[in-house]
Design an enzyme around this catalytic site. Structure first.
Site, mmCIF file in Angstrom:
data_model
loop_
_atom_site.group_PDB
_atom_site.id
_atom_site.type_symbol
_atom_site.label_atom_id
_atom_site.label_comp_id
_atom_site.label_asym_id
_atom_site.label_seq_id
_atom_site.Cartn_x
_atom_site.Cartn_y
_atom_site.Cartn_z
ATOM 1 N N ASN A 113 -0.835 0.506 5.955
ATOM 2 C CA ASN A 113 -0.074 -0.401 5.094
ATOM 3 C C ASN A 113 0.418 -1.510 5.998
ATOM 4 O OD1 ASN A 113 1.519 -1.730 3.272
ATOM 5 N ND2 ASN A 113 3.219 -0.268 3.402
ATOM 6 N N GLY A 114 -0.006 -2.752 5.727
ATOM 7 C CA GLY A 114 0.458 -3.869 6.559
ATOM 8 C C GLY A 114 -0.659 -4.868 6.766
ATOM 9 N N LYS A 137 15.692 -17.543 -15.715
ATOM 10 C CA LYS A 137 16.100 -16.187 -15.321
ATOM 11 C C LYS A 137 17.120 -15.631 -16.311
ATOM 12 C CE LYS A 137 13.450 -15.109 -13.031
ATOM 13 N NZ LYS A 137 12.526 -16.122 -13.145
ATOM 14 N N CYS A 176 0.848 -1.195 0.000
ATOM 15 C CA CYS A 176 0.000 0.000 0.000
ATOM 16 C C CYS A 176 0.886 1.249 0.000
ATOM 17 C CB CYS A 176 -0.865 0.026 1.256
ATOM 18 S SG CYS A 176 -1.880 -1.427 1.418
ATOM 19 N N GLU A 233 15.562 -15.029 -19.921
ATOM 20 C CA GLU A 233 14.529 -14.004 -20.139
ATOM 21 C C GLU A 233 15.048 -12.589 -19.920
ATOM 22 O OE1 GLU A 233 11.155 -13.944 -17.513
ATOM 23 O OE2 GLU A 233 12.261 -14.865 -15.896
ATOM 24 N N ARG A 281 4.234 1.083 -6.571
ATOM 25 C CA ARG A 281 4.183 0.017 -5.562
ATOM 26 C C ARG A 281 3.111 -1.021 -5.884
ATOM 27 N NH1 ARG A 281 6.476 2.070 -0.626
ATOM 28 N NH2 ARG A 281 5.092 0.850 0.684
ATOM 29 N N LYS A 328 4.566 -8.846 -17.930
ATOM 30 C CA LYS A 328 4.571 -9.319 -16.540
ATOM 31 C C LYS A 328 3.475 -10.360 -16.329
ATOM 32 C CE LYS A 328 5.714 -9.806 -12.330
ATOM 33 N NZ LYS A 328 6.882 -10.691 -12.071
ATOM 34 N N TRP A 354 -3.039 -2.090 -1.660
ATOM 35 C CA TRP A 354 -2.656 -3.395 -2.239
ATOM 36 C C TRP A 354 -3.362 -4.400 -1.335
ATOM 37 C CZ3 TRP A 354 -0.413 -5.967 -6.140
ATOM 38 C CH2 TRP A 354 0.061 -7.261 -5.904
ATOM 39 N N HIS A 409 23.016 -38.564 -21.432
ATOM 40 C CA HIS A 409 22.087 -39.077 -22.451
ATOM 41 C C HIS A 409 21.980 -38.119 -23.625
ATOM 42 C CE1 HIS A 409 21.023 -42.255 -19.682
ATOM 43 N NE2 HIS A 409 20.983 -41.338 -18.730
ATOM 44 N N GLU A 438 14.788 -23.046 -13.184
ATOM 45 C CA GLU A 438 14.456 -21.640 -12.877
ATOM 46 C C GLU A 438 15.650 -20.737 -13.127
ATOM 47 O OE1 GLU A 438 11.961 -19.960 -12.562
ATOM 48 O OE2 GLU A 438 12.604 -18.129 -11.569
HETATM 49 C C1 AGP Z 1 9.093 -15.680 -14.885
HETATM 50 O O1 AGP Z 1 10.230 -14.901 -14.551
HETATM 51 C C2 AGP Z 1 8.274 -15.055 -15.982
HETATM 52 N N1 AGP Z 1 7.932 -13.723 -15.679
HETATM 53 C C3 AGP Z 1 7.111 -15.934 -16.399
HETATM 54 O O2 AGP Z 1 7.596 -17.216 -16.698
HETATM 55 C C4 AGP Z 1 5.983 -16.107 -15.357
HETATM 56 O O3 AGP Z 1 6.438 -16.878 -14.275
HETATM 57 C C5 AGP Z 1 4.823 -16.834 -16.038
HETATM 58 O O4 AGP Z 1 4.337 -16.027 -17.086
HETATM 59 C C6 AGP Z 1 3.676 -17.158 -15.076
HETATM 60 O O5 AGP Z 1 3.151 -15.963 -14.563
HETATM 61 P P1 AGP Z 1 2.169 -16.062 -13.299
HETATM 62 O O6 AGP Z 1 2.969 -16.615 -12.173
HETATM 63 O O7 AGP Z 1 1.722 -14.652 -13.074
HETATM 64 O O8 AGP Z 1 1.039 -16.972 -13.676
#
Ligand code: AGP
Length: 612
Positions: A99-100, A489, A2, A492, A27, A607, A73, A508, A485
């Protein structure tokens, strides 16, 4: 999180507050509101953006030289008009923005209801403002003392500002766990969640410390006191940085800020949901359906991207601890392959945004086929959260960087609690073992803080390999999803091709890729398969691969084989992803920066992927 803005002084408060709220939009929020004191307590609040709020404001009623504003938020209660802040006390004399999270709000609400209080929202904040009013009545004391007494009764985190219709010459502010800054102007004061709404008016600020509150007066005087009622002499600091830097909490990018927020985010995701010493776990959504969850024949975890990696860790954990079959499915595949789903299945949907189209479609399909849907989301009231029968929010706070970091670690933290709670319900784990894991889970934030100290070393490694064309990430057991993962990272945000693989799978086929130009990141903290991973490292070394090994502090064996050793604090193997992912997030971040990439908004990415 928030956003909070308060003003008292000679100027018109409303424009200062609105502008300040816009400074705090970064935020993340879902509703906004203001309260102004102009003889009346005038409140405008609305779900949506600050610009939406402005459309409902009656300009004729905004003349005031004291007021408070808030961007919410959502943590308790859906994002809507009535849950937006500020919240008024029963008498209408007090307005609070917060906020909290007040953990014990339900018990307080029950007591206040017995005393005749009625509530118009689902928020913990409305409970708090009425607690303050009730304390002032019962104790027959000053408002600032009533605030202090009330805050000593609440459990949780807060940053609040209180407006009192009976005293338009005073603002009260207090904090515990959520930041609050006081701007000291010429015969005017500002209060905000960070300095971004303040810096254009004054560079002189006082940062409230933990469990402190401030009494701010129009005559230019102010007092800082502890919740123990001890006066503190304020330490005025001079703001040295730009607004943009403030928005990122002093970090250069949101992604780096969010990597460093992981200790606090995990603490927030666990807060009120576990107690190691008493050996309990309380996942609200879980308890509501505990019978169906406990009797489930199978768990299906569906997600995308990073959330899918959290799901894979969930598979390992739930099968390992609760001995229930688990399948992890890419949502985009699951929804189209005509899967077998029955009412005996529990489908766990993991999503930071709660709006990923494929994941939403997957759970709608599962719901049609009578499965129980459990959502693990970060955004309150998001589509996946609302579509699920039950669920738990990760409480990571808004994740602005496109590359998911703190969402991953809070998802894994919550899944750990789920796996433990399932194991407890099914009697597949001894209480002593569960408490051991819970104790270690409580230590994880500190161990991540310790791991973050390796940033400079990791930056050095990044400078050596920033021009590589390919990377391999290898891990076994719980570190295999981390390898996936870590590779994601890097891909992307730096646009370098990277693959995550089970370490033993190299022979393999992929081992044909190894040569002196191939950096290979090994996650080698496993104790259960340590010798195996050592031989995997030897296989790569024999082919001149460049080895970057993440090992437990004090590792002696791999030290001899690796080109670069990243020593992290040791933890329970089941919790190792929460530690081993941190160096990989930092490695990807630094390489991307060195390659001139836009880490917060990488090319081609969004995002939240709300389209198929
Ligand atoms: C991860 O760094 C990416 N931004 C992407 O793979 C993300 O995790 C994926 O699109 C799923 O998003 P969500 O967790 O909002 O469903």
């Amino acid at each position: 999180m928030c956003g909070i803005v308060g003003y008292i002084g000679r100027k018109e408060a409303f424009p200062i507050i609105i502008k300040g709220l816009k400074r705090l939009e970064y935020r993340g929020y879902d509703s906004a509101g203001v309260a102004l004191l102009n003889g009346d307590m005038t409140v405008f609040k609305k779900a949506g953006k600050v610009s939406d709020l402005e459309t409902i404001v009656d300009g004729a009623r905004t003349h005031a030289s004291i007021g408070i504003g808030h961007t919410r938020w959502a943590t308790h209660g859906e994002p809507n008009d009535r849950n937006a802040h500020p919240h008024l006390s029963q008498s209408g004399n007090l307005a609070v923005i917060h906020n909290g999270i007040i953990e014990n709000y339900a018990a307080i609400k029950e007591e206040l209801t017995k005393r005749g209080y009625t509530f118009h929202s689902d928020t913990d904040t409305e409970v708090l403002v009425n607690l303050i009013e009730e304390v002032q009545k019962q104790e027959n004391t000053s408002l600032d003392n009533a605030v202090r007494i009330a805050l000593n009764q609440v459990v949780g985190a807060y940053a609040i500002v209180v407006l009192n219709k009976k005293n338009p010459d005073q603002l009260l502010a207090a904090r515990k766990g959520s930041p609050l800054v006081i701007g000291i102007g010429d015969d005017e004061f500002f209060v905000a969640s960070d300095a971004s709404p303040i810096i254009e008016y004054t560079k002189n600020v006082v940062y409230l410390d933990e469990q402190e509150y401030a009494i701010i007066n129009r005559d230019g005087s102010y007092q800082i006191r502890t919740l123990g009622n001890v006066e503190k002499s304020p330490e005025i600091k001079k703001l040295e940085f730009s607004i943009e830097t403030i928005e990122k909490g002093g970090f250069e990018h949101f992604m780096l800020k969010e990597i460093y927020e992981q200790p606090r985010a995990i603490e927030d995701s666990l807060r009120g949901r576990m107690n190691a010493s008493q050996g309990w776990i309380k996942l609200g959504g879980f308890n509501e359906y505990s019978n169906r969850i406990s009797r489930a024949d199978r768990f299906l975890i569906t997600a995308c991207g990073t959330s899918w990696h959290s799901g894979l860790i969930g598979e390992y954990m739930i099968e390992d601890l609760a001995r229930v079959p688990v399948e992890v499915e890419y949502a985009s595949e699951f929804r189209y392959r005509n899967p077998i789903i029955t009412e005996h299945d529990v489908v766990i949907a993991i999503s930071q945004s709660g709006e990923t189209a494929d994941t939403l479609a997957a759970i709608n399909l599962a719901k049609e086929r009578q499965a129980l849907i459990y959502g693990i989301c970060n955004v309150i009231g998001s589509s996946i959260a609302r579509t699920s029968h039950a669920g738990s929010y990760t409480h990571a706070g808004p994740e602005i960087g496109v590359a998911s970091t703190k969402a991953f670690s809070t998802q894994v933290s919550l899944i750990t609690l789920m796996a433990l709670q399932m194991a407890e319900h099914r009697g597949t784990i001894a209480t002593s073992r569960m408490r051991e894991i819970l104790y270690e889970l409580e230590n994880i934030p500190k161990k991540i803080e310790e791991t973050l100290q390796l940033d400079a070393q990791i930056k050095e490694i990044a400078s050596i390999y920033k021009d590589a064309s390919n990377f391999l990430y290898l891990g076994r057991g719980y570190n295999f999803p981390v390898a996936l993962e870590g590779a994601l990272k890097l891909k992307e945000i730096s646009y370098i091709h990277a693959e995550g693989y089970p370490a033993a799978e190299m022979k393999h086929g992929p081992i044909a890729l190894i040569d002196e130009n191939m950096p290979v990141v090994f996650l080698a903290t496993n104790k259960s398969a340590y010798e195996k991973i050592v031989s995997n490292v030897q296989e790569v070394k024999a082919r001149k691969g460049k080895i970057i090994a993440v090992v437990n502090k004090g590792d002696t064996h791999i030290r001899e084989l690796a080109d670069h050793l990243i020593e992290v604090p040791e933890t329970e193997e089941i919790l190792s992803p929460l530690i081993t992912i941190v160096p990989l997030q930092l490695l990807a971040y630094h390489i991307a920066i060195m390659r001139g990439c836009n880490v917060d908004q990488p090319r081609n990415l969004a995002k939240s992927v709300t389209v198929e």
